[in-house]
Enzyme design. Structure first.
Site: not given
Ligand code: NDP
Ligand code: 2IT
Length: 464
Positions: A137, A177
Site C-alpha cells: 500500500k 484508493d
Molecule cells: P474515494 O476517494 O473514491 O471516496 C472516498 C469517500 O469516502 C468519499 O465520499 C469521501 O468523502 C469519504 N471519506 C474519505 N475519508 C473520509 C473521512 N475521514 N471521513 C468521512 N468520509 C470520508 O475512495 P474509494 O471509494 O476508492 O475508497 C473508499 C473506501 O474503500 C476506503 O476505505 C478504501 O480503502 C476502500 N477500498 C477501495 C478500493 C478501490 O478499489 N478503490 C478497493 C477496496 C477497498 P470526501 O470526498 O469528503 O473526502
Molecule cells: O484496498 C484495496 O484493495 C484497493 N484499494 C485496491 C487495490 C488494487 O491494487 O486494486
C-alpha cells in the site's frame, strides 16, 4: 467442548497475547496498524495450535514486519507559484505469493500507521482472491480537494519521479484508493512511462483505451454486493427489497449502489466527510447518475443532493457527537464504503436496535473491533472488508493478466470471473470458519483462510 480442547484453546490465546504485547511494544503509536494486527491475531489461536511449525518459523513475527518501507519527499508547485512539500510512502509488505499489490491513498490523514494497516490487510485480502498477488500500500498526505487538474498532475508527476524506481509489473503494482481514481492513475502512468521508457502494466485502474480492464472501476462495489448476496443466499435470503444504508459517495459507494439496484435492493443514503444524505424514496438510477457527475466530474459536496432531490435530508457530520446518525437510520442492511473506523460500538447498538440484519464492509476496516464483536454476537450477518471488498484488487490482478497477455477481455468475461472469485472467497471464509470452530463468523474465516495461504508460502520459501 472437551476440557483438553479448552486447555489447547487457552494455550493458543496466550501465544497470541504474548505476540500482541511484542507487536505493541515495537509499534507504539501506530494505532491503526495495531488495530488491524490485533483483529487478525485474535482469530489465529486455533491455527497456531494446529501448526507448531508456524510458531518455530516465527511466521506471525515475520508477517507483521513489512519487507520494505519507502518514504520520500514530494515537492511540487501550485498554480500560484507556491512551493509545497508532501510525504510519499510505499509499504512493500509481503511478496510471498506474488508481486506487491495494493492501492495508493492521497488524503491529508495519511501516515505510516494508516498505510501499514492497509498494507497488512491487503496481504490476506489478496491471498483470498485466489490470484498470485502479494500485499502493499502507499500514498501521500497530499489533499487533492480543491486542487486544479494541473496541480494534481504536477503532484502525481513529482510523486512518481521517486516511486518509479521501486515499482514494476513483476515487482510492485500500485492502483487507486481514497483520493486516487482514473485521473490520478493517468497522470502517474504517464510519468512512469516517460521515466522508464516502457509501456507495461505497472499500475492498475488504467483507462480502457490504454490498457485498463473493463469492470475495474465497478469491481470493488460490485464485488461487495456479490459477497453480500452470497452471505444471504447461504441462509436462504436475498437482497431483493432490502433498504440499504451506504456511506461514502466515491468509487466504492457509487458502484455498491449500482449493483444493489441491479439486484432489486434500494440504497437510501450516501455520505462524504461533510455529512450524509438520507433519501427515504431511494436513490434510483437517475439520482445515482447525478451523484456520479457531482463527485467524479464536478467534484462537489454531497450536501447538494438534498437541494436537488425533494424528500432527501442532509445531516452535517459532528465529530464530537460520539456516534454517526447515519447508522441510526431505519434500514435492513448497511454497507460502510467511506473509510476506517466509521462504525463504533454505539453505532452498532443503533444498527442492532433497528434490526439491521446485514453489515458488509466495502471500505477497509470501517468497523471498530468492539462494534464488530457486538454485531456478530447479536446475530447480524457481518461481511469483513478483506473478504467483501476484495473484488477491486481481484480485477486489478485480472488487469495485470490481460496486460501480460497484451489482450483485453469483454465486460461479461471479467464480470463472470469477478462473480466466481467472490463466490470462492465466500466459500473459503465459510469453510475456514467451520473448520476453526466459529461457524458463520466470516471475520474469523477470512482471517484464517487468508493467513494460512500466506503462512504456508512463507514456510515453503525459508527464512526470508
Ligand atoms: P474515494 O476517494 O473514491 O471516496 C472516498 C469517500 O469516502 C468519499 O465520499 C469521501 O468523502 C469519504 N471519506 C474519505 N475519508 C473520509 C473521512 N475521514 N471521513 C468521512 N468520509 C470520508 O475512495 P474509494 O471509494 O476508492 O475508497 C473508499 C473506501 O474503500 C476506503 O476505505 C478504501 O480503502 C476502500 N477500498 C477501495 C478500493 C478501490 O478499489 N478503490 C478497493 C477496496 C477497498 P470526501 O470526498 O469528503 O473526502
Ligand atoms: O484496498 C484495496 O484493495 C484497493 N484499494 C485496491 C487495490 C488494487 O491494487 O486494486
Amino acid at each position: 467442548m472437551l476440557v483438553k480442547d479448552r486447555a489447547k484453546t487457552q494455550a493458543g490465546s496466550s501465544l497470541v497475547d504474548a505476540f500482541m504485547a511484542e507487536v505493541r511494544e515495537r509499534n507504539t503509536h501506530e494505532e491503526e496498524f495495531l488495530q488491524a494486527v490485533e483483529e487478525v491475531a485474535a482469530s489465529l489461536s486455533g491455527v497456531l495450535e494446529r501448526h507448531p511449525e508456524f510458531q518455530s518459523g516465527k511466521v506471525l513475527q515475520r508477517v507483521v514486519e513489512p519487507e520494505r518501507v519507502i518514504q520520500f519527499r514530494v515537492p511540487w508547485v501550485d498554480d500560484f507559484g507556491e512551493v509545497h512539500v508532501n510525504r510519499g510512502f510505499r509499504v512493500e509488505f509481503n511478496s510471498a505469493i506474488g508481486p506487491y499489490k495494493g492501492g495508493l491513498r492521497f488524503h491529508p490523514s495519511v501516515n505510516l500507521s494508516i498505510l501499514k494497516f492497509l498494507g497488512f490487510e491487503q496481504i490476506f485480502k489478496n491471498a483470498l482472491t485466489t490470484l498470485p498477488i502479494g500485499g502493499g500500500k502507499g500514498g501521500s498526505d497530499f489533499d487533492p480537494k480543491g486542487r486544479s487538474d494541473n496541480e494534481v498532475m504536477r503532484f502525481c508527476q513529482s510523486f512518481m519521479t521517486e516511486l518509479f524506481r521501486h515499482i514494476g509489473p513483476d515487482t510492485d503494482v500500485p492502483a487507486g484508493d481514497i483520493g486516487v481514481g482514473g485521473r490520478e492513475i493517468g497522470f502517474l502512468f504517464g510519468q512512469y512511462k516517460r521515466l522508464a521508457n516502457e509501456f507495461t502494466g505497472v499500475l492498475t485502474g488504467k483507462s480502457y483505451g490504454w490498457g485498463g480492464s473493463l469492470i475495474r472501476p465497478e469491481a470493488t462495489g460490485y464485488g461487495t454486493v456479490y459477497f453480500a448476496a452470497a452471505m444471504l443466499e447461504a441462509v436462504g435470503k436475498s437482497l431483493e427489497g432490502k433498504r440499504c444504508l451506504v456511506s461514502g459517495s466515491g468509487n466504492v459507494a457509487q458502484f455498491t449502489c449500482e449493483k444493489l439496484l441491479d439486484l432489486g435492493a434500494t440504497p437510501i443514503s450516501v455520505s462524504d466527510s461533510g455529512g450524509f444524505v438520507h433519501d427515504p424514496d431511494g436513490i434510483d438510477r437517475d439520482k445515482l447518475k447525478w451523484i456520479m457527475d457531482l463527485k467524479n466530474v464536478r467534484r462537489g459536496r454531497i450536501k447538494e443532493y438534498a437541494d436537488q432531490f425533494k424528500g432527501a435530508t442532509y445531516t452535517a457530520a459532528d465529530a464530537s457527537s460520539g456516534s454517526n446518525p447515519l447508522w441510526g437510520v431505519d434500514a435492513d442492511a448497511a454497507f460502510p464504503c467511506a473509510t476506517q473506523n466509521e462504525i463504533n460500538r454505539t453505532d452498532a447498538e443503533h444498527l442492532i436496535g433497528n434490526k439491521v440484519g446485514l453489515v458488509v464492509e466495502g471500505a477497509n476496516m470501517p468497523t471498530l473491533p468492539q462494534a464488530q464483536d457486538l454485531l456478530i454476537e447479536s446475530g447480524v450477518l457481518f461481511g469483513p472488508a478483506k473478504a467483501a471488498n476484495a473484488g477491486g484488487v481481484a480485477v486489478s490482478a485480472l488487469e495485470m493478466t490481460q496486460n501480460s497477455m497484451r489482450y483485453q477481455w469483454t465486460r461479461e468475461e471479467v464480470d463472470d470471473k469477478l462473480k466466481s472469485i467472490m463466490r470462492s472467497i465466500h466459500q473459503q471464509s465459510a469453510d475456514a470458519a467451520d473448520q476453526y470452530g466459529s461457524p458463520g463468523n466470516y471475520a474469523v474465516g477470512a482471517n484464517v483462510a487468508g493467513f494460512l495461504k500466506v503462512a504456508n508460502a512463507m514456510m515453503d520459501q525459508g527464512v526470508v
